[in-house]
Design a protein around this motif. Sequence first.
Motif, PDB file in Angstrom:
ATOM      1  N   ALA A 176     -25.794 -44.020 -11.785  1.00 41.86           N
ATOM      2  CA  ALA A 176     -25.386 -44.552 -10.485  1.00 41.86           C
ATOM      3  C   ALA A 176     -23.869 -44.542 -10.348  1.00 41.86           C
ATOM      4  O   ALA A 176     -23.323 -44.211  -9.282  1.00 41.86           O
ATOM      5  CB  ALA A 176     -25.930 -45.965 -10.307  1.00 41.86           C
TER       6      ALA A 176
ATOM      7  N   THR B   5     -22.844 -40.974  -9.744  1.00 41.82           N
ATOM      8  CA  THR B   5     -23.163 -40.542  -8.374  1.00 41.82           C
ATOM      9  C   THR B   5     -22.110 -41.051  -7.395  1.00 41.82           C
ATOM     10  O   THR B   5     -21.655 -40.316  -6.501  1.00 41.82           O
ATOM     11  CB  THR B   5     -24.553 -41.067  -7.965  1.00 41.82           C
ATOM     12  OG1 THR B   5     -25.539 -40.486  -8.829  1.00 41.82           O
ATOM     13  CG2 THR B   5     -24.872 -40.689  -6.525  1.00 41.82           C
ATOM     14  N   LEU B   6     -21.696 -42.307  -7.558  1.00 43.08           N
ATOM     15  CA  LEU B   6     -20.630 -42.839  -6.717  1.00 43.08           C
ATOM     16  C   LEU B   6     -19.342 -42.070  -6.959  1.00 43.08           C
ATOM     17  O   LEU B   6     -18.616 -41.734  -6.002  1.00 43.08           O
ATOM     18  CB  LEU B   6     -20.424 -44.324  -7.021  1.00 43.08           C
ATOM     19  CG  LEU B   6     -19.270 -45.024  -6.282  1.00 43.08           C
ATOM     20  CD1 LEU B   6     -19.425 -44.901  -4.773  1.00 43.08           C
ATOM     21  CD2 LEU B   6     -19.197 -46.494  -6.698  1.00 43.08           C
TER      22      LEU B   6
ATOM     23  N   ARG C 200     -19.329 -38.807  -5.147  1.00 39.64           N
ATOM     24  CA  ARG C 200     -19.110 -38.975  -3.709  1.00 39.64           C
ATOM     25  C   ARG C 200     -17.625 -39.189  -3.426  1.00 39.64           C
ATOM     26  O   ARG C 200     -17.083 -38.650  -2.445  1.00 39.64           O
ATOM     27  CB  ARG C 200     -19.923 -40.164  -3.194  1.00 39.64           C
ATOM     28  CG  ARG C 200     -19.746 -40.419  -1.696  1.00 39.64           C
ATOM     29  CD  ARG C 200     -20.252 -39.252  -0.875  1.00 39.64           C
ATOM     30  NE  ARG C 200     -20.060 -39.471   0.546  1.00 39.64           N
ATOM     31  CZ  ARG C 200     -19.377 -38.669   1.353  1.00 39.64           C
ATOM     32  NH1 ARG C 200     -18.811 -37.553   0.872  1.00 39.64           N
ATOM     33  NH2 ARG C 200     -19.262 -38.933   2.635  1.00 39.64           N
TER      34      ARG C 200
ATOM     35  N   GLU D  65     -20.338 -46.631   3.774  1.00 41.17           N
ATOM     36  CA  GLU D  65     -21.269 -45.880   2.925  1.00 41.17           C
ATOM     37  C   GLU D  65     -20.982 -46.144   1.447  1.00 41.17           C
ATOM     38  O   GLU D  65     -21.891 -46.397   0.647  1.00 41.17           O
ATOM     39  CB  GLU D  65     -21.151 -44.380   3.208  1.00 41.17           C
ATOM     40  CG  GLU D  65     -21.958 -43.513   2.252  1.00 41.17           C
ATOM     41  CD  GLU D  65     -21.461 -42.081   2.187  1.00 41.17           C
ATOM     42  OE1 GLU D  65     -21.904 -41.349   1.280  1.00 41.17           O
ATOM     43  OE2 GLU D  65     -20.617 -41.691   3.024  1.00 41.17           O
TER      44      GLU D  65
ATOM     45  N   MET E 212     -23.265 -48.123  -1.546  1.00 39.27           N
ATOM     46  CA  MET E 212     -23.590 -47.571  -2.856  1.00 39.27           C
ATOM     47  C   MET E 212     -23.205 -48.557  -3.956  1.00 39.27           C
ATOM     48  O   MET E 212     -23.966 -48.775  -4.914  1.00 39.27           O
ATOM     49  CB  MET E 212     -22.885 -46.241  -3.065  1.00 39.27           C
ATOM     50  CG  MET E 212     -23.344 -45.136  -2.126  1.00 39.27           C
ATOM     51  SD  MET E 212     -22.399 -43.589  -2.331  1.00 39.27           S
ATOM     52  CE  MET E 212     -23.018 -43.037  -3.936  1.00 39.27           C
TER      53      MET E 212
ATOM     54  N   GLY F 177     -25.582 -51.455  -4.149  1.00 37.09           N
ATOM     55  CA  GLY F 177     -26.827 -51.045  -4.787  1.00 37.09           C
ATOM     56  C   GLY F 177     -26.722 -51.092  -6.300  1.00 37.09           C
ATOM     57  O   GLY F 177     -27.645 -51.510  -6.994  1.00 37.09           O
TER      58      GLY F 177
END
Length: 284
Positions: free
Chosen positions: A8, A11-12, A15, A74, A78, A81
């Motif tokens: 996770a 992934t952030l 981005r 956005e 994230m 989360g």
Amino acid sequence: MSTDYQQAKETLGLRLRSLRVNRPGGRLTGTELAARVGWAQSKVSRLERGQQLATADDLRSFAEGTGQPEAFDELNAMLQGIESHVRSWRRQLSSGHRAVQDAHNTEHARASVLRGWESSMIMGILQTPDYARSIFSRYAELQHSPKDTEAAVNARMQRQSALYDTSKRFHLIMWEAALHALVCPPSVLAAQLDRLTGTVGMSTVELGIIPLSASLKIPPATAFWMYDDQQVVVETWHAELWLDDAPSVETYVRTWNLLSESAVYGADAHNVISAARRALTSRG
């Protein structure tokens, strides 16, 4: 740390890198972005590689620094989360311990069957005010967090009213080492052990103690709580893990079962606590 958590973060980070590389006004280098927001270039690299979890302020600076402030919502979603499962002490304790206690009080209120394991200290729901005061003070020093000790103690004491709620069942296990740990003055520990003795036999509480001499199926390790066997909260030195995925919960259910096989209950648990109390007196 769990693989899911690291993925996770990565992934952030990907981005964030995309915002920097694919920005409408043209690509920025990490050095250029760092200069814009007043960071060291290494911080940009760590964030983008998932080696450091950004704060909300970091994400706002990143979005604004790349000329895309609208991306903050956005990015923050994230982050939230991630933090719904991994709650760092640094963030949780930014205003003190009271907020953390309130969060746990909410979960305790919702659950009907609660299982707790603790290897190093008396678990919170069984602590006396003076014992809790010592614990909160020591953790505030460790985490460099605000010392709202009295508010935190009051919140922890409020939680203990659930022990008298006949609609709930508490299945609690502690390692005997927790009965001897001098994380507070000896007089406070003595009163705490007296309080613990009174817990044995409560209609809502099944208290097990794993003696130091017991044969163990697994090593005693990290403290955790399970709520209705649906959610697990695990305490580490840097964060709490809030887990609700079935494989993780099943792992902790198995862990619980293995630990409980080594515990003693009832009169035998009472005897272990009484022995610890006598040993404390002899030390004094």
